[in-house]
Design a protein around this motif. Structure first.
Motif, PDB file in Angstrom:
ATOM      1  N   LEU A   1       4.030 -20.684 -13.545  1.00  8.43           N
ATOM      2  CA  LEU A   1       4.116 -19.344 -14.126  1.00  8.43           C
ATOM      3  C   LEU A   1       2.781 -18.615 -14.022  1.00  8.43           C
ATOM      4  N   ALA A   2       1.701 -19.350 -14.245  1.00  7.54           N
ATOM      5  CA  ALA A   2       0.374 -18.745 -14.137  1.00  7.54           C
ATOM      6  C   ALA A   2       0.145 -18.209 -12.730  1.00  7.54           C
ATOM      7  N   ARG A   3       0.583 -18.974 -11.729  1.00  7.64           N
ATOM      8  CA  ARG A   3       0.373 -18.525 -10.354  1.00  7.64           C
ATOM      9  C   ARG A   3       1.320 -17.386 -10.011  1.00  7.64           C
ATOM     10  N   LEU A   4       2.504 -17.388 -10.607  1.00 10.27           N
ATOM     11  CA  LEU A   4       3.426 -16.273 -10.370  1.00 10.27           C
ATOM     12  C   LEU A   4       2.857 -14.981 -10.951  1.00 10.27           C
ATOM     13  N   GLU A   5       2.162 -15.104 -12.066  1.00  6.69           N
ATOM     14  CA  GLU A   5       1.507 -13.932 -12.629  1.00  6.69           C
ATOM     15  C   GLU A   5       0.439 -13.434 -11.669  1.00  6.69           C
ATOM     16  N   ARG A   6      -0.272 -14.389 -11.064  1.00  6.66           N
ATOM     17  CA  ARG A   6      -1.328 -14.044 -10.127  1.00  6.66           C
ATOM     18  C   ARG A   6      -0.815 -13.220  -8.960  1.00  6.66           C
ATOM     19  N   CYS A   7       0.392 -13.515  -8.486  1.00 10.00           N
ATOM     20  CA  CYS A   7       0.916 -12.733  -7.365  1.00 10.00           C
ATOM     21  C   CYS A   7       1.868 -11.646  -7.844  1.00 10.00           C
ATOM     22  N   HIS A   8       1.728 -11.278  -9.124  1.00  8.12           N
ATOM     23  CA  HIS A   8       2.383 -10.081  -9.669  1.00  8.12           C
ATOM     24  C   HIS A   8       3.898 -10.154  -9.655  1.00  8.12           C
ATOM     25  N   LEU A   9       4.465 -11.356  -9.631  1.00  7.44           N
ATOM     26  CA  LEU A   9       5.922 -11.465  -9.700  1.00  7.44           C
ATOM     27  C   LEU A   9       6.400 -11.584 -11.141  1.00  7.44           C
ATOM     28  N   VAL A  10       5.559 -12.032 -12.034  1.00  6.01           N
ATOM     29  CA  VAL A  10       5.916 -12.078 -13.453  1.00  6.01           C
ATOM     30  C   VAL A  10       4.767 -11.500 -14.272  1.00  6.01           C
ATOM     31  N   GLU A  11       5.119 -11.059 -15.476  1.00  7.86           N
ATOM     32  CA  GLU A  11       4.108 -10.571 -16.418  1.00  7.86           C
ATOM     33  C   GLU A  11       4.186 -11.446 -17.658  1.00  7.86           C
ATOM     34  N   ARG A  12       3.017 -11.847 -18.160  1.00 12.16           N
ATOM     35  CA  ARG A  12       2.994 -12.742 -19.317  1.00 12.16           C
ATOM     36  C   ARG A  12       2.268 -12.087 -20.486  1.00 12.16           C
ATOM     37  N   LEU A  13       2.793 -12.348 -21.681  1.00 13.67           N
ATOM     38  CA  LEU A  13       2.109 -11.921 -22.893  1.00 13.67           C
ATOM     39  C   LEU A  13       1.831 -13.156 -23.737  1.00 13.67           C
ATOM     40  N   PRO A  14       0.626 -13.266 -24.313  1.00 19.44           N
ATOM     41  CA  PRO A  14       0.293 -14.433 -25.126  1.00 19.44           C
ATOM     42  C   PRO A  14       1.276 -14.594 -26.285  1.00 19.44           C
ATOM     43  N   ASN A  15       1.711 -15.804 -26.493  1.00 19.91           N
ATOM     44  CA  ASN A  15       2.627 -16.120 -27.592  1.00 19.91           C
ATOM     45  C   ASN A  15       3.988 -15.444 -27.483  1.00 19.91           C
ATOM     46  N   VAL A  16       4.246 -14.825 -26.361  1.00 20.28           N
ATOM     47  CA  VAL A  16       5.536 -14.168 -26.183  1.00 20.28           C
ATOM     48  C   VAL A  16       6.276 -14.756 -24.981  1.00 20.28           C
ATOM     49  N   GLY A  17       5.593 -14.815 -23.839  1.00 18.09           N
ATOM     50  CA  GLY A  17       6.227 -15.430 -22.691  1.00 18.09           C
ATOM     51  C   GLY A  17       6.188 -14.584 -21.441  1.00 18.09           C
ATOM     52  N   ALA A  18       6.942 -15.012 -20.452  1.00 17.35           N
ATOM     53  CA  ALA A  18       6.894 -14.384 -19.132  1.00 17.35           C
ATOM     54  C   ALA A  18       8.194 -13.647 -18.834  1.00 17.35           C
ATOM     55  N   ARG A  19       8.073 -12.525 -18.156  1.00 12.88           N
ATOM     56  CA  ARG A  19       9.231 -11.776 -17.649  1.00 12.88           C
ATOM     57  C   ARG A  19       9.035 -11.529 -16.168  1.00 12.88           C
ATOM     58  N   VAL A  20      10.144 -11.497 -15.431  1.00  5.68           N
ATOM     59  CA  VAL A  20      10.084 -11.060 -14.044  1.00  5.68           C
ATOM     60  C   VAL A  20       9.758  -9.567 -14.034  1.00  5.68           C
ATOM     61  N   VAL A  21       8.938  -9.165 -13.087  1.00  7.61           N
ATOM     62  CA  VAL A  21       8.558  -7.747 -13.023  1.00  7.61           C
ATOM     63  C   VAL A  21       9.775  -6.890 -12.668  1.00  7.61           C
ATOM     64  N   ARG A  22       9.693  -5.625 -12.997  1.00  4.46           N
ATOM     65  CA  ARG A  22      10.717  -4.665 -12.581  1.00  4.46           C
ATOM     66  C   ARG A  22      10.184  -3.872 -11.409  1.00  4.46           C
ATOM     67  N   LEU A  23      11.056  -3.601 -10.459  1.00  3.74           N
ATOM     68  CA  LEU A  23      10.669  -2.766  -9.328  1.00  3.74           C
ATOM     69  C   LEU A  23      10.783  -1.303  -9.737  1.00  3.74           C
ATOM     70  N   SER A  24       9.788  -0.522  -9.382  1.00  3.61           N
ATOM     71  CA  SER A  24       9.799   0.894  -9.756  1.00  3.61           C
ATOM     72  C   SER A  24       9.083   1.710  -8.688  1.00  3.61           C
ATOM     73  N   VAL A  25       9.377   2.973  -8.652  1.00  2.00           N
ATOM     74  CA  VAL A  25       8.729   3.861  -7.692  1.00  2.00           C
ATOM     75  C   VAL A  25       7.225   3.877  -7.924  1.00  2.00           C
ATOM     76  N   GLU A  26       6.861   3.897  -9.179  1.00  2.00           N
ATOM     77  CA  GLU A  26       5.443   3.933  -9.533  1.00  2.00           C
ATOM     78  C   GLU A  26       4.717   2.677  -9.038  1.00  2.00           C
ATOM     79  N   SER A  27       5.304   1.507  -9.266  1.00  2.00           N
ATOM     80  CA  SER A  27       4.694   0.255  -8.818  1.00  2.00           C
ATOM     81  C   SER A  27       4.654   0.193  -7.293  1.00  2.00           C
ATOM     82  N   LEU A  28       5.728   0.647  -6.669  1.00  2.00           N
ATOM     83  CA  LEU A  28       5.769   0.683  -5.198  1.00  2.00           C
ATOM     84  C   LEU A  28       4.643   1.551  -4.642  1.00  2.00           C
TER      85      LEU A  28
END
Lengths: 229, 229
Positions: free
Chosen positions: A57-84
């Motif tokens: 999960l830590a490495r997935l965060e590194r390549c921007h595929l997931v976002e992690r919050l302390p004590n909360v957990g990881a989510r898969v990123v959402r695709l958006s025009v802004e991020s693109l």
DNA sequence: AAAGCCATAATTGTCGACAAGTTTGAAACG
DNA sequence: CGTTTCAAACTTGTCGACAATTATGGCTTT
């Protein structure tokens, strides 16, 4: 599948293996964008304990595929025009730089080898026109090898490890449609020709355009989907 | 020390805390470049178990302060002319881009706020001339805020998280000597003026020169040391 | 009925111990 | 004396359990 790709290093540790599996699942959309990633659930699904899973999960965060919050957990990123926009804005600049450096530093033998690769792509394309898989792999191979030609380890790391999989996720999930596919080949040829001529400025310019065109293509698909919601 | 820095997020987890401590120790040279990082040893030294320590090591790898090999372990990176070249080559390009974007997007209020910051730096510099600490923090604050002005999350991530600490390590361990310090102020002013004029092209050019000058300065020190060996 | 609160359940963070792999160094051999 | 081999010691990777934090859901209160 795609085990021949130069981007896939052989997994040595358990964390390596589960990383590759989850990475693939996210990029292909098997784990849907925006979904929560429960550590116990994933650990059970991939038959590992939470230690290597968290490493992954830590490495997935590194390549921007997931976002992690302390004590909360990881989510898969959402695709958006802004991020693109932000992603391709950066890729334009970085791959442009890679081209400029490759034009200076790439050895003649590697240039010849790349020419041969493009010829092979052309032949393959004739065999299976519109077949996006080969095209995509071929496109990636081409970009990958130009980047390696830059001879800058930090640049290579950013483009091939940290931005690569997210860019691929956009392409896999939003696709590359018809006419764009064959045009990309011609653009590759022109870029490589500029590199062969040691014209870094031109190679830079052409690569920027190439990436911009690819972005425009994806953005159209993405806007359609965003409007549906 | 430096707890006011905008770059230091408040540590919420144990891994966060030990990361910041080790990061500081490496950048300052308390843990020497090239040395092996034993997990049991570090765990004892920082009074934590190996779980958060390994998390910290993973993040240190991410910001290029340590290199890890599977089943072998982590080492602090070595500073070299080659690595310095690659790092600053990239920073030139990326901070140049950040300037161009900031010139387009930074709100007027933030431009004014940055002007005030530079005025404050000037006053501070008069008070303690040659005092490198304030200068350095100030320089970093300036770069940091320009980067934020780019409004590109991936660019911000790369510059402020992944390349920042290694660049700082070069500066701290190889120093910024005399005349360079005061010149940097003038360069900051010129860059900010270009941004205020919404002249992205000029801001880009000036930032590239600014970074190139900084690199040349460090490279001289580094070559002296490398020749000693 | 809506908003706030508290207890409960579930998740993440951390720990110590074991398994798997690597490094070390001394003995055996050429 | 240098090289190779092998076993012991150490390091890293993984596991299951516990602690700390967050999310859930029903209850009270207005």
């Amino acid at each position: 599948m795609a085990l021949h790709s130069p981007l896939l290093k052989a997994p040595v540790t358990t964390a390596d293996r589960v990383l590759q599996e989850i990475q693939h699942a996210i990029v292909e959309g098997d784990i849907p964008a925006g979904s929560k990633m429960s550590e116990p659930e994933l650990a059970k699904r991939f038959q590992v304990s939470r230690a290597p899973l968290r490493e992954a999960l830590a490495r997935l965060e590194r390549c921007h595929l997931v976002e992690r919050l302390p004590n909360v957990g990881a989510r898969v990123v959402r695709l958006s025009v802004e991020s693109l926009r932000a992603l391709y804005e950066l890729r334009e600049e970085l791959e442009g730089l890679a081209c400029r450096l490759a034009a200076e530093k790439m050895p003649e033998s590697e240039v010849q080898s790349l020419k041969a690769l493009l010829d092979k792509h052309l032949a393959t394309q004739r065999v299976s026109e519109g077949e996006s898989y080969y095209q995509e792999e071929g496109d990636l191979d081409f970009h990958y090898r130009v980047i390696l030609g830059s001879d800058n380890s930090y640049l290579i790391n950013i483009l091939c490890d940290e931005l690569y999989y997210l860019a691929r996720m956009y392409r896999v999930q939003l696709g590359m449609n018809g006419p764009r596919v064959s045009r990309a080949f011609d653009e590759h040829r022109a870029i490589l020709q500029a590199i062969a001529n040691r014209d870094g400025e031109l190679a830079d310019l052409l690569m920027r355009r190439h990436i911009r065109a690819s972005r425009d293509n994806i953005e159209i698909q993405l806007r359609e989907i965003e409007e549906q919601t």
